[in-house]
Scaffold this active site. Sequence first.
Site, PDB file in Angstrom:
ATOM      1  N   HIS A  64     141.235  84.097  44.612  1.00  0.00           N
ATOM      2  CA  HIS A  64     140.682  84.027  42.991  1.00  0.00           C
ATOM      3  C   HIS A  64     142.358  84.165  42.269  1.00  0.00           C
ATOM      4  O   HIS A  64     142.386  84.471  40.643  1.00  0.00           O
ATOM      5  CB  HIS A  64     140.026  85.187  42.578  1.00  0.00           C
ATOM      6  CG  HIS A  64     139.051  85.210  43.047  1.00  0.00           C
ATOM      7  ND1 HIS A  64     137.673  84.627  42.647  1.00  0.00           N
ATOM      8  CD2 HIS A  64     138.583  86.106  43.690  1.00  0.00           C
ATOM      9  CE1 HIS A  64     136.995  85.168  43.513  1.00  0.00           C
ATOM     10  NE2 HIS A  64     137.229  85.819  43.901  1.00  0.00           N
TER      11      HIS A  64
HETATM   12 ZN   LIG Z   1     134.470  87.602  48.127  1.00  0.00          ZN
END
Ligand SMILES: [Zn+2]
Length: 251
Positions: free
Chosen positions: A100
């Site tokens: 992320h």
């Molecule tokens: Zn995850």
Amino acid sequence: MNVIFHKRFYEVYAHDPAATPGRMEAIVSTLEGEFEFVEPEQASDRDIERVHGREHVRSVKGDSLLYEIASIAAGGAILAGEMAFQGLPAFGLIRPPGHHASPHSCWGFCYFNNVAIAIKKLLSAGKIKSALILDFDLHFGDGTSNTFAGSHEVTYVHPGGGSREAYLKDLQGSLHADKRYDIIAVSAGFDRHEDDWGGMLKTDNYLSIGKWVKEFSIKNCQGRRFGVLEGGYNHSVLGRNVKSFLQGFND
Ligand SMILES: [Zn+2]
């Protein structure tokens, strides 16, 4: 097969589910004795800045403990990538996770995009010209996808599906292409397990996924393959899920 690990990953560098005490211990205790453990070095700013903007690196550096652990994690991914390039499958048992983390921002317990940093280093050294990144974490790796958006060299895949059968079929399908790559990297998140957040996969499914990646790499990538840990939060099953994947992934 080598497992890349550093004792500093035991340290609690943040207050999030990836950084909780006991998480790495649960994995190490099931892998110890089965695999060779190798210690990585910190990634350099130069390595990290192949993916991330200077301002993002500076903001992570604002928390010196976090920066130290995150740069060792990136160094772990780099080492796993280098070993894989040399024909030795490797797994980065690292945290914080990375998928992320985008070039200029991050969220979801991630700070530096470990797998992207490893792939960019191999590309910039001219060791590889193409790579496939398979992400089987429950969550879409927006950071990895953003890093390689529009890239002709790196393909990012995140299989999906509403049931176990559909998911595994989609994942297998993403590995059936005849396209050749110089290396395959796996963002290995175990949060899709039936006793974790995703409530879907069985421990044995990770063995199958590991085998499929191994077979794909032998056919399409000269056997070059490495994985890095992303998510996985139920400490009571995480160790055996990682072990299951590595048993399939290993030669
Ligand atoms: Zn995850």
